[in-house]
Design a protein around this motif. Structure first.
Motif, PDB file in Angstrom:
ATOM      1  N   GLN A 100     -39.083  20.239   7.588  1.00  0.00           N
ATOM      2  CA  GLN A 100     -37.628  20.233   7.603  1.00  0.00           C
ATOM      3  C   GLN A 100     -37.126  20.733   8.957  1.00  0.00           C
ATOM      4  OE1 GLN A 100     -35.537  19.207   4.797  1.00  0.00           O
ATOM      5  NE2 GLN A 100     -37.545  18.292   4.464  1.00  0.00           N
ATOM      6  N   LEU A 101     -35.994  20.206   9.379  1.00  0.00           N
ATOM      7  CA  LEU A 101     -35.398  20.629  10.638  1.00  0.00           C
ATOM      8  C   LEU A 101     -34.833  22.039  10.496  1.00  0.00           C
ATOM      9  CD1 LEU A 101     -33.423  17.406  11.685  1.00  0.00           C
ATOM     10  CD2 LEU A 101     -35.652  18.149  12.484  1.00  0.00           C
ATOM     11  N   SER A 102     -34.936  22.806  11.554  1.00  0.00           N
ATOM     12  CA  SER A 102     -34.341  24.145  11.560  1.00  0.00           C
ATOM     13  C   SER A 102     -32.820  24.005  11.679  1.00  0.00           C
ATOM     14  CB  SER A 102     -34.879  24.957  12.735  1.00  0.00           C
ATOM     15  OG  SER A 102     -34.386  24.425  13.954  1.00  0.00           O
ATOM     16  N   ASP A 103     -32.102  25.105  11.500  1.00  0.00           N
ATOM     17  CA  ASP A 103     -30.640  25.066  11.598  1.00  0.00           C
ATOM     18  C   ASP A 103     -30.182  24.605  12.981  1.00  0.00           C
ATOM     19  OD1 ASP A 103     -30.396  25.867   8.977  1.00  0.00           O
ATOM     20  OD2 ASP A 103     -30.156  27.992   9.477  1.00  0.00           O
ATOM     21  N   ASP A 104     -30.862  25.077  14.028  1.00  0.00           N
ATOM     22  CA  ASP A 104     -30.510  24.665  15.392  1.00  0.00           C
ATOM     23  C   ASP A 104     -30.782  23.175  15.593  1.00  0.00           C
ATOM     24  OD1 ASP A 104     -29.763  27.251  16.011  1.00  0.00           O
ATOM     25  OD2 ASP A 104     -31.711  27.773  16.904  1.00  0.00           O
ATOM     26  N   GLU A 105     -31.906  22.705  15.068  1.00  0.00           N
ATOM     27  CA  GLU A 105     -32.239  21.282  15.188  1.00  0.00           C
ATOM     28  C   GLU A 105     -31.241  20.420  14.413  1.00  0.00           C
ATOM     29  OE1 GLU A 105     -37.087  21.352  15.751  1.00  0.00           O
ATOM     30  OE2 GLU A 105     -36.249  21.672  13.738  1.00  0.00           O
ATOM     31  N   LYS A 106     -30.809  20.903  13.240  1.00  0.00           N
ATOM     32  CA  LYS A 106     -29.791  20.169  12.467  1.00  0.00           C
ATOM     33  C   LYS A 106     -28.495  20.074  13.247  1.00  0.00           C
ATOM     34  CE  LYS A 106     -31.323  21.419   7.837  1.00  0.00           C
ATOM     35  NZ  LYS A 106     -31.000  22.165   6.628  1.00  0.00           N
ATOM     36  N   ALA A 107     -28.064  21.193  13.825  1.00  0.00           N
ATOM     37  CA  ALA A 107     -26.822  21.197  14.599  1.00  0.00           C
ATOM     38  C   ALA A 107     -26.913  20.236  15.766  1.00  0.00           C
ATOM     39  CB  ALA A 107     -26.517  22.613  15.084  1.00  0.00           C
ATOM     40  N   GLN A 108     -28.052  20.223  16.449  1.00  0.00           N
ATOM     41  CA  GLN A 108     -28.244  19.302  17.569  1.00  0.00           C
ATOM     42  C   GLN A 108     -28.256  17.848  17.091  1.00  0.00           C
ATOM     43  OE1 GLN A 108     -28.259  19.926  20.845  1.00  0.00           O
ATOM     44  NE2 GLN A 108     -28.391  17.722  21.158  1.00  0.00           N
ATOM     45  N   ALA A 109     -28.923  17.579  15.965  1.00  0.00           N
ATOM     46  CA  ALA A 109     -28.978  16.217  15.420  1.00  0.00           C
ATOM     47  C   ALA A 109     -27.576  15.742  15.031  1.00  0.00           C
ATOM     48  CB  ALA A 109     -29.906  16.172  14.218  1.00  0.00           C
ATOM     49  N   ILE A 110     -26.784  16.636  14.441  1.00  0.00           N
ATOM     50  CA  ILE A 110     -25.413  16.275  14.056  1.00  0.00           C
ATOM     51  C   ILE A 110     -24.596  15.938  15.295  1.00  0.00           C
ATOM     52  CG2 ILE A 110     -23.251  17.188  13.103  1.00  0.00           C
ATOM     53  CD1 ILE A 110     -25.042  18.787  11.092  1.00  0.00           C
ATOM     54  N   GLN A 111     -24.679  16.776  16.320  1.00  0.00           N
ATOM     55  CA  GLN A 111     -23.914  16.534  17.543  1.00  0.00           C
ATOM     56  C   GLN A 111     -24.339  15.233  18.210  1.00  0.00           C
ATOM     57  OE1 GLN A 111     -21.214  18.267  18.502  1.00  0.00           O
ATOM     58  NE2 GLN A 111     -20.985  16.555  19.899  1.00  0.00           N
ATOM     59  N   THR A 112     -25.628  14.976  18.238  1.00  0.00           N
ATOM     60  CA  THR A 112     -26.143  13.735  18.837  1.00  0.00           C
ATOM     61  C   THR A 112     -25.648  12.519  18.054  1.00  0.00           C
ATOM     62  OG1 THR A 112     -28.110  14.898  19.600  1.00  0.00           O
ATOM     63  CG2 THR A 112     -28.235  12.499  19.507  1.00  0.00           C
ATOM     64  N   ALA A 113     -25.670  12.601  16.730  1.00  0.00           N
ATOM     65  CA  ALA A 113     -25.210  11.481  15.896  1.00  0.00           C
ATOM     66  C   ALA A 113     -23.719  11.236  16.091  1.00  0.00           C
ATOM     67  CB  ALA A 113     -25.518  11.747  14.429  1.00  0.00           C
ATOM     68  N   ILE A 114     -22.940  12.294  16.213  1.00  0.00           N
ATOM     69  CA  ILE A 114     -21.491  12.146  16.446  1.00  0.00           C
ATOM     70  C   ILE A 114     -21.255  11.472  17.790  1.00  0.00           C
ATOM     71  CG2 ILE A 114     -19.357  13.432  16.918  1.00  0.00           C
ATOM     72  CD1 ILE A 114     -20.286  15.437  14.739  1.00  0.00           C
ATOM     73  N   THR A 115     -21.965  11.925  18.803  1.00  0.00           N
ATOM     74  CA  THR A 115     -21.815  11.342  20.141  1.00  0.00           C
ATOM     75  C   THR A 115     -22.257   9.881  20.162  1.00  0.00           C
ATOM     76  OG1 THR A 115     -22.237  13.517  21.104  1.00  0.00           O
ATOM     77  CG2 THR A 115     -22.460  11.627  22.560  1.00  0.00           C
ATOM     78  N   ASP A 116     -23.436   9.603  19.597  1.00  0.00           N
ATOM     79  CA  ASP A 116     -23.982   8.243  19.621  1.00  0.00           C
ATOM     80  C   ASP A 116     -23.146   7.251  18.822  1.00  0.00           C
ATOM     81  OD1 ASP A 116     -25.969   9.283  21.177  1.00  0.00           O
ATOM     82  OD2 ASP A 116     -27.555   9.110  19.664  1.00  0.00           O
ATOM     83  N   SER A 117     -22.535   7.713  17.727  1.00  0.00           N
ATOM     84  CA  SER A 117     -21.747   6.799  16.897  1.00  0.00           C
ATOM     85  C   SER A 117     -20.317   6.664  17.408  1.00  0.00           C
ATOM     86  CB  SER A 117     -21.724   7.290  15.449  1.00  0.00           C
ATOM     87  OG  SER A 117     -21.010   8.510  15.359  1.00  0.00           O
ATOM     88  N   GLY A 118     -19.921   7.533  18.344  1.00  0.00           N
ATOM     89  CA  GLY A 118     -18.553   7.491  18.862  1.00  0.00           C
ATOM     90  C   GLY A 118     -17.538   7.978  17.849  1.00  0.00           C
ATOM     91  N   ALA A 119     -17.953   8.800  16.929  1.00  0.00           N
ATOM     92  CA  ALA A 119     -17.066   9.293  15.877  1.00  0.00           C
ATOM     93  C   ALA A 119     -15.997  10.200  16.470  1.00  0.00           C
ATOM     94  CB  ALA A 119     -17.870  10.047  14.826  1.00  0.00           C
ATOM     95  N   GLU A 120     -14.759   9.992  16.005  1.00  0.00           N
ATOM     96  CA  GLU A 120     -13.648  10.785  16.512  1.00  0.00           C
ATOM     97  C   GLU A 120     -12.886  11.499  15.408  1.00  0.00           C
ATOM     98  OE1 GLU A 120     -11.250   8.122  18.762  1.00  0.00           O
ATOM     99  OE2 GLU A 120     -12.805   7.765  20.264  1.00  0.00           O
ATOM    100  N   SER A 121     -12.985  10.993  14.172  1.00  0.00           N
ATOM    101  CA  SER A 121     -12.233  11.612  13.080  1.00  0.00           C
ATOM    102  C   SER A 121     -13.064  11.582  11.802  1.00  0.00           C
ATOM    103  CB  SER A 121     -10.909  10.867  12.863  1.00  0.00           C
ATOM    104  OG  SER A 121     -11.158   9.579  12.314  1.00  0.00           O
ATOM    105  N   ILE A 122     -12.490  12.163  10.762  1.00  0.00           N
ATOM    106  CA  ILE A 122     -13.174  12.233   9.461  1.00  0.00           C
ATOM    107  C   ILE A 122     -13.462  10.836   8.914  1.00  0.00           C
ATOM    108  CG2 ILE A 122     -11.089  12.390   8.048  1.00  0.00           C
ATOM    109  CD1 ILE A 122     -14.240  14.479   7.518  1.00  0.00           C
ATOM    110  N   ARG A 123     -12.683   9.854   9.343  1.00  0.00           N
ATOM    111  CA  ARG A 123     -12.903   8.468   8.883  1.00  0.00           C
ATOM    112  C   ARG A 123     -14.229   7.893   9.369  1.00  0.00           C
ATOM    113  NH1 ARG A 123      -7.368   5.549  10.307  1.00  0.00           N
ATOM    114  NH2 ARG A 123      -6.464   7.556  10.737  1.00  0.00           N
ATOM    115  N   ASP A 124     -14.777   8.496  10.413  1.00  0.00           N
ATOM    116  CA  ASP A 124     -16.042   8.026  10.968  1.00  0.00           C
ATOM    117  C   ASP A 124     -17.247   8.751  10.372  1.00  0.00           C
ATOM    118  OD1 ASP A 124     -14.691   6.286  12.730  1.00  0.00           O
ATOM    119  OD2 ASP A 124     -14.359   7.941  14.144  1.00  0.00           O
ATOM    120  N   MET A 125     -17.017   9.539   9.341  1.00  0.00           N
ATOM    121  CA  MET A 125     -18.103  10.338   8.754  1.00  0.00           C
ATOM    122  C   MET A 125     -19.231   9.451   8.228  1.00  0.00           C
ATOM    123  SD  MET A 125     -17.814  13.409   6.079  1.00  0.00           S
ATOM    124  CE  MET A 125     -19.250  14.155   5.381  1.00  0.00           C
ATOM    125  N   GLY A 126     -18.903   8.321   7.663  1.00  0.00           N
ATOM    126  CA  GLY A 126     -19.917   7.397   7.147  1.00  0.00           C
ATOM    127  C   GLY A 126     -20.863   6.913   8.231  1.00  0.00           C
TER     128      GLY A 126
END
Length: 155
Positions: A100-126
């Motif tokens: 399992q990913l550590s908390d720091d790795e999860k936070a980094q994965a979340i930030q990377t996914a947000i950046t890569d998907s171009g998400a800007e609002s809650i509507r982009d959560m999917g």
């Protein structure tokens, strides 16, 4: 080696070592895999559709969640011996799951996914959750990641 084969090999070792808890847990895993295989066959006679490693991981994750819920219920009811037994089964099942990913790795994965998907609002959560599931399937609990993604997209 397929995950199913690793489980079968561990089952044989548990039989030889007479490890009752491990043996019982591995038999439950094998039965769940066989149930899925039978369900996949459906009505078609002779159609062989092997269970993939990803499907086995899904079964294992479900079994872990069920036992975690049971552990909490037993602890609340004061049945500590049953809670310990459930926890022992969880540890055996987790041995077949990827790290399992550590908390720091999860936070980094979340930030990377947000950046890569171009998400800007809650509507982009999917989009973000889809990307996380694609990249980190079996390595993080998405029920706990979802609120973190929501918090990042709202702020």
């Amino acid at each position: 080696m397929l995950l199913r084969d690793k489980i079968a090999s561990s089952l044989k070792v548990a039989m030889k070592e007479r490890d009752a808890t491990r043996l019982c847990t591995l038999r439950l895993i094998t039965a769940a895999i066989n149930d899925l295989e039978i369900a996949k066959r459906g009505c078609e006679e002779g159609a062989q559709t092997p269970v993939s490693d990803e499907e086995v991981r899904t079964i294992l994750a479900k079994m872990i969640r069920q036992r975690a819920d049971s552990t909490r219920a037993y602890e609340e009811a004061g049945r500590l011996e049953l809670a310990e037994q459930e926890q022992a089964e969880v540890e055996i099942i987790e041995g077949f799951m990827p790290r399992q990913l550590s908390d720091d790795e999860k936070a980094q994965a979340i930030q990377t996914a947000i950046t890569d998907s171009g998400a800007e609002s809650i509507r982009d959560m999917g989009k973000v959750m889809g990307l996380l599931k694609q990249r980190h399937a079996g390595r993080m609990d998405f029920s706990t990641v979802s609120p973190a993604v929501r918090d990042r997209l709202v702020s």
